[in-house]
Design a protein around this motif. Sequence first.
Motif, short mmCIF file in Angstrom:
data_model
loop_
_atom_site.label_atom_id
_atom_site.label_comp_id
_atom_site.label_asym_id
_atom_site.label_seq_id
_atom_site.Cartn_x
_atom_site.Cartn_y
_atom_site.Cartn_z
N GLN A 105 27.39 101.73 103.73
CA GLN A 105 26.98 102.75 104.71
C GLN A 105 26.55 102.11 106.02
N TYR A 106 25.87 100.96 105.95
CA TYR A 106 25.47 100.26 107.16
C TYR A 106 26.68 99.84 107.98
N LEU A 107 27.74 99.39 107.30
CA LEU A 107 28.95 98.99 108.02
C LEU A 107 29.53 100.16 108.80
N SER A 108 29.50 101.34 108.19
CA SER A 108 29.99 102.53 108.91
C SER A 108 29.13 102.81 110.13
N ALA A 109 27.80 102.70 109.97
CA ALA A 109 26.89 102.96 111.09
C ALA A 109 27.07 101.96 112.22
N LEU A 110 27.51 100.75 111.88
CA LEU A 110 27.71 99.70 112.89
C LEU A 110 29.12 99.70 113.47
N GLY A 111 29.91 100.71 113.14
CA GLY A 111 31.27 100.81 113.67
C GLY A 111 32.28 99.95 112.94
N LEU A 112 31.97 99.59 111.69
CA LEU A 112 32.88 98.74 110.90
C LEU A 112 33.40 99.50 109.68
N ARG A 116 34.38 99.33 104.84
CA ARG A 116 33.49 100.00 103.90
C ARG A 116 34.02 99.94 102.46
N GLY A 117 35.29 100.24 102.28
CA GLY A 117 35.86 100.25 100.93
C GLY A 117 35.78 98.89 100.26
N ALA A 118 36.13 97.85 101.01
CA ALA A 118 36.07 96.50 100.45
C ALA A 118 34.63 96.11 100.14
N ARG A 124 29.93 96.47 94.01
CA ARG A 124 30.00 96.91 92.61
C ARG A 124 30.31 95.75 91.67
N ALA A 125 31.27 94.91 92.05
CA ALA A 125 31.66 93.78 91.19
C ALA A 125 30.50 92.82 90.97
N LEU A 126 29.76 92.52 92.03
CA LEU A 126 28.66 91.57 91.91
C LEU A 126 27.51 92.15 91.09
N HIS A 127 27.16 93.39 91.35
CA HIS A 127 26.08 94.01 90.59
C HIS A 127 26.44 94.12 89.11
#
Length: 387
Positions: A105-112, A116-118, A124-127
């Motif tokens: 969500q932060y990436l979306s807020a920063l224009g990136l 987001r999908g990646a 998810r994989a790391l957690h």
Amino acid sequence: MVTQLTRTLEELGDMGHEALVFAPGKPPDRYGSHTVARVGSFPFRPWYPEIRAGLPTPQVERAVTAFRPDVVHAVNPVCLAAYGALSARWRDLPLLASFHTDVPQYLSALGLSPLRGAAQRWTRALHNLAQVNLCTSGPMVEQATGMGIRNVALWPKAVDTRSFSPAKASPAMRVRLTDNHREDRLVLAVGRLSREKNLEALLEPIRRLPGTRLAVVGDGPHRAELERRFAGTGTVFTGYLRGEQLAAAYASADVFAFPSTTETLGLVALESLASGVPVVGARAGGIPFAIDHGTTGFLVDPGDTDGFTARLRQLLGDDVLRARMGVAARAEAERLGWRAATASVVGSYGRAIERHGVRPLAHPGSPFARHDGHPLLYPAVNSTGPT
């Protein structure tokens, strides 16, 4: 996030545990009884230069080998903490990961947004390498589960009710925050001044509320833009405040405004409640976990400028309501101690160890111990680090 980690480290030390902390930036060599190991890092320019992403090095591995941890705690596994999670897997160590920042969500807020999908798949994989995943609020537990993260549990909320208190109110601080208009109503906002905090949402409400001043405590990459946009509204930007000055700022306000939609907890809201100041916040992220709507403050749908303005006006214009909510806010905060929250985290460390298949020997005064009688050791690996 930094406050939550440092207070947890303090309590862990008092409980007899030891941690090795890896952090980027310029951390101290020690924090309380714990060793802090500095790692190389790079700023997240141009989007968020104050954030430094840590880099794994051979020294990290040597330090972990010498420390002989019983469990690894990966804090926000994205960069450095991602390496910590992978290292725990390679070393066959129990792993607990904690979710403090909604990076996608932060990436979306920063224009990136294209990333987001990646970022979500990486998160998810790391957690899902961890035996336990802690989230800092009920809504974030639901969000993490919805993302496909397994073994999710709650890290209980906590706040320092000794440092933050209605007794810290200061006439001199109120004069400073209102630019010498202390009789005006005072709305306070506290936090890092970055785009995703959504502070622009306060501009129209402040314009619509005559006799009301806004004070913004904090600093960050978006400060210059915010000062330009709020010019002419009487808004005061103080920069960072710490310690007694920060406590005085909270307690000297009439209402705390929290329009961010990206919080996983919103500790500043809890600090305001501890100060006896009700909160008007966005009904998003972890903020509803901090605010009891109608009792300790109000929640407003994101983007509802009319609703945010109306709730601020309601509190600012009704001294009895504001006082009642302030008393309820303080009472709620007094139930939330750091020792109880940290004991819960220690229990989660135990579950991670048990799920990993390790059953430590009992040790007086500690829920787990190694065969040599030393207290359990917890390395905390942090992507963005104490500042």
